[in-house]
Write a protein that holds these residues in place. Structure first.
Motif, PDB file in Angstrom:
ATOM      1  N   MET A 203     -26.379 -27.465  45.630  1.00  0.00           N
ATOM      2  CA  MET A 203     -25.041 -26.892  45.706  1.00  0.00           C
ATOM      3  C   MET A 203     -23.979 -27.962  45.535  1.00  0.00           C
ATOM      4  O   MET A 203     -22.965 -27.750  44.835  1.00  0.00           O
ATOM      5  CB  MET A 203     -24.859 -26.171  47.046  1.00  0.00           C
ATOM      6  CG  MET A 203     -25.685 -24.904  47.201  1.00  0.00           C
ATOM      7  SD  MET A 203     -25.627 -24.231  48.888  1.00  0.00           S
ATOM      8  CE  MET A 203     -23.868 -23.975  49.081  1.00  0.00           C
ATOM      9  N   SER A 204     -24.206 -29.119  46.161  1.00  0.00           N
ATOM     10  CA  SER A 204     -23.240 -30.216  46.034  1.00  0.00           C
ATOM     11  C   SER A 204     -23.163 -30.715  44.605  1.00  0.00           C
ATOM     12  O   SER A 204     -22.083 -31.014  44.082  1.00  0.00           O
ATOM     13  CB  SER A 204     -23.615 -31.355  46.985  1.00  0.00           C
ATOM     14  OG  SER A 204     -23.614 -30.925  48.327  1.00  0.00           O
ATOM     15  N   ARG A 205     -24.319 -30.791  43.931  1.00  0.00           N
ATOM     16  CA  ARG A 205     -24.338 -31.260  42.541  1.00  0.00           C
ATOM     17  C   ARG A 205     -23.575 -30.307  41.633  1.00  0.00           C
ATOM     18  O   ARG A 205     -22.814 -30.724  40.758  1.00  0.00           O
ATOM     19  CB  ARG A 205     -25.786 -31.403  42.070  1.00  0.00           C
ATOM     20  CG  ARG A 205     -25.925 -31.770  40.588  1.00  0.00           C
ATOM     21  CD  ARG A 205     -27.369 -32.037  40.213  1.00  0.00           C
ATOM     22  NE  ARG A 205     -28.233 -30.918  40.481  1.00  0.00           N
ATOM     23  CZ  ARG A 205     -28.380 -29.869  39.665  1.00  0.00           C
ATOM     24  NH1 ARG A 205     -27.661 -29.780  38.546  1.00  0.00           N
ATOM     25  NH2 ARG A 205     -29.216 -28.892  39.978  1.00  0.00           N
ATOM     26  N   ARG A 206     -23.780 -29.008  41.863  1.00  0.00           N
ATOM     27  CA  ARG A 206     -23.107 -28.030  41.009  1.00  0.00           C
ATOM     28  C   ARG A 206     -21.597 -28.026  41.232  1.00  0.00           C
ATOM     29  O   ARG A 206     -20.823 -27.717  40.327  1.00  0.00           O
ATOM     30  CB  ARG A 206     -23.670 -26.634  41.268  1.00  0.00           C
ATOM     31  CG  ARG A 206     -25.100 -26.458  40.764  1.00  0.00           C
ATOM     32  CD  ARG A 206     -25.686 -25.136  41.201  1.00  0.00           C
ATOM     33  NE  ARG A 206     -27.046 -24.957  40.683  1.00  0.00           N
ATOM     34  CZ  ARG A 206     -27.867 -23.981  41.063  1.00  0.00           C
ATOM     35  NH1 ARG A 206     -27.460 -23.098  41.976  1.00  0.00           N
ATOM     36  NH2 ARG A 206     -29.084 -23.890  40.544  1.00  0.00           N
ATOM     37  N   GLY A 207     -21.173 -28.396  42.440  1.00  0.00           N
ATOM     38  CA  GLY A 207     -19.743 -28.410  42.725  1.00  0.00           C
ATOM     39  C   GLY A 207     -19.072 -29.725  42.396  1.00  0.00           C
ATOM     40  O   GLY A 207     -17.843 -29.821  42.459  1.00  0.00           O
ATOM     41  N   ALA A 208     -19.875 -30.738  42.063  1.00  0.00           N
ATOM     42  CA  ALA A 208     -19.297 -32.054  41.763  1.00  0.00           C
ATOM     43  C   ALA A 208     -18.687 -32.069  40.364  1.00  0.00           C
ATOM     44  O   ALA A 208     -19.170 -31.400  39.451  1.00  0.00           O
ATOM     45  CB  ALA A 208     -20.370 -33.126  41.891  1.00  0.00           C
ATOM     46  N   GLU A 209     -17.638 -32.850  40.207  1.00  0.00           N
ATOM     47  CA  GLU A 209     -16.967 -32.951  38.916  1.00  0.00           C
ATOM     48  C   GLU A 209     -17.173 -34.313  38.269  1.00  0.00           C
ATOM     49  O   GLU A 209     -17.341 -34.402  37.055  1.00  0.00           O
ATOM     50  CB  GLU A 209     -15.468 -32.683  39.085  1.00  0.00           C
ATOM     51  CG  GLU A 209     -15.163 -31.258  39.568  1.00  0.00           C
ATOM     52  CD  GLU A 209     -13.675 -31.005  39.705  1.00  0.00           C
ATOM     53  OE1 GLU A 209     -12.897 -31.963  39.452  1.00  0.00           O
ATOM     54  OE2 GLU A 209     -13.292 -29.873  40.053  1.00  0.00           O
ATOM     55  N   ALA A 210     -17.180 -35.363  39.056  1.00  0.00           N
ATOM     56  CA  ALA A 210     -17.335 -36.710  38.494  1.00  0.00           C
ATOM     57  C   ALA A 210     -18.746 -36.897  37.966  1.00  0.00           C
ATOM     58  O   ALA A 210     -19.714 -36.590  38.679  1.00  0.00           O
ATOM     59  CB  ALA A 210     -17.029 -37.758  39.562  1.00  0.00           C
ATOM     60  N   PRO A 211     -18.928 -37.369  36.759  1.00  0.00           N
ATOM     61  CA  PRO A 211     -20.274 -37.570  36.198  1.00  0.00           C
ATOM     62  C   PRO A 211     -21.144 -38.479  37.059  1.00  0.00           C
ATOM     63  O   PRO A 211     -22.348 -38.261  37.178  1.00  0.00           O
ATOM     64  CB  PRO A 211     -19.984 -38.198  34.833  1.00  0.00           C
ATOM     65  CG  PRO A 211     -18.596 -37.775  34.500  1.00  0.00           C
ATOM     66  CD  PRO A 211     -17.862 -37.708  35.799  1.00  0.00           C
ATOM     67  N   GLU A 212     -20.521 -39.509  37.664  1.00  0.00           N
ATOM     68  CA  GLU A 212     -21.304 -40.417  38.502  1.00  0.00           C
ATOM     69  C   GLU A 212     -21.875 -39.684  39.709  1.00  0.00           C
ATOM     70  O   GLU A 212     -23.030 -39.892  40.098  1.00  0.00           O
ATOM     71  CB  GLU A 212     -20.431 -41.593  38.976  1.00  0.00           C
ATOM     72  CG  GLU A 212     -19.944 -42.494  37.867  1.00  0.00           C
ATOM     73  CD  GLU A 212     -18.686 -41.941  37.194  1.00  0.00           C
ATOM     74  OE1 GLU A 212     -18.221 -40.848  37.602  1.00  0.00           O
ATOM     75  OE2 GLU A 212     -18.191 -42.587  36.262  1.00  0.00           O
TER      76      GLU A 212
END
Length: 386
Positions: A203-212
């Motif tokens: 869930m955190s990955r899907r909500g993240a925006e920064a590529p890093e």
């Protein structure tokens, strides 16, 4: 002051008969008169049979206890049956009480007349009956009485070693069954916790925006999934501490394909080799090594391409495991930094795991990327000649 004597499981008529012999021996050792002895044994057998008949299985715990200035034999009879509806009415002989079987009400009411003290507790979780029988032995003779009762029980055991061995085997089997149930519950809860952790990372990955951030969370998810796959394989394994390596690595590969394949990049991951049974701790390390290199291959090996291939191969040679992860990607160009010397978290983790086994790492980037780990491994051998 109290002294435990013996605990008996009651699920057959033979168990009831054994209880009778033991109760007679204990009451005789406590100097019960003939009438008192008959009264105590009758009450014990009635309570034990109720547990056996109405709950299938019961347990009788016998002990000695000081009661006033006398030594008393105390019996706790428990079962895990459905309980007794209308217990108070049954004990008072009221018509509103409905006993779960013929004779139960009369038997329970009779316990109050046969014992010097009694208490009955019953509910949906089962029934517990406490009975107390006073002996003529004074409380200051408690130690000698306990020794006499213990000696009497030992004589019965010595007289029928087959019955005693049967009882010991049954107790051991129950302990093993209970341990297995506890282990299943631990595995179930562990699996739920791991699944929750994986879901939170996803869930955190899907909500993240920064590529890093996406990259870091993807790596972390792949590592957690490797541990989850080990746990799932252990639950399906006949042994709780070992699993078959090849099916496990196939699941790790399938997880990588599901996580990284996309419309712009299709990579086929094949797994082959020797199907070796390995300890669960080693499986976790192999899964992390494989997952780490599969992730690296997806990230770096196929830049500018739409498809590729990765091979995962596990073999056993000369008391060592050889794990090879090879791709047909770009490999290493002249001047590229050697990955095995990288200071990245992934390669630091790889070096740590390989070092734990005093193993070696070989990297060849001349034709795609090929990484080979050699890990000393002592297989367990079973002596079939015994």
């Amino acid at each position: 002051m109290s002294t435990a004597l013996i605990t008996l499981k009651i699920d057959t008529e033979q168990d009831v008969l054994r209880l009778r012999f033991i109760a007679m021996a204990i009451t005789k050792a406590l100097q019960f008169g003939t009438f008192s002895q008959t009264r105590a044994v009758t009450a014990l057998l009635e309570a034990a049979r109720n547990a056996q008949q109405h709950a299938s299985v019961g347990r009788v715990r016998l002990s000695l206890q000081e009661h006033g200035n006398k030594v008393a034999m105390r019996a706790i009879i428990t079962d895990q049956g459905p309980g007794i509806d209308g217990l108070d009415d049954i004990l008072r002989g009221r018509r509103g009480g409905v006993a779960p079987g013929p004779g139960l009400g009369l038997g329970l009411r009779g316990l109050s007349r046969l014992s010097d003290h009694h208490a009955i507790r019953s509910g949906p979780e089962g029934t517990e009956i406490e009975l107390l029988f006073l002996s003529p032995v004074k409380s200051d003779g408690m130690i000698a009485a306990a020794q006499a009762a213990t000696d009497a029980i030992s004589k019965i055991r010595d007289a029928d070693p087959v019955a005693e061995l049967t009882e010991q085997n049954r107790v051991l089997l129950e302990a093993l069954t209970e341990r297995d149930l506890l282990m299943k519950e631990v595995h179930h809860r562990t699996g739920n916790n791991l699944a929750l952790i994986g879901a939170l990372i996803r869930m955190s990955r899907r909500g993240a925006e920064a590529p890093e951030t996406v990259s870091v969370l993807s790596d972390l998810e792949a590592r957690v999934q490797s541990v989850i796959r080990v746990h799932e394989q252990l639950q399906r394994s006949a042994r709780v501490d070992h699993l078959q390596a090849l099916p496990f690595l196939q699941e790790v590969a399938a997880n990588a394909e599901g996580a990284f394949n996309s419309e712009i990049l299709k990579v086929s991951v094949s797994v082959r080799g020797d199907d070796i049974e390995i300890p669960s701790s080693m499986a976790i390390d192999l899964g992390l090594l494989t997952g780490e290199l599969l992730t690296n291959a997806y990230k770096h090996a196929f830049v500018g391409r739409e498809q590729g291939n990765i091979l995962v191969e596990l073999t056993e040679q000369d008391d060592a495991l050889q794990l090879v992860i090879a791709d047909d990607g770009r490999g290493l160009a002249e001047g590229d930094a050697r990955p095995e010397r990288s200071g990245s978290l992934g390669w630091r983790m790889i070096r740590s795991m390989v070092g734990k086994y005093a193993g070696t790492t070989e990297v060849d980037g001349s034709n795609g990327m090929r990484v080979q780990f050699t890990l000393p491994f002592a297989r367990e051998h079973t002596d079939k000649s015994a």
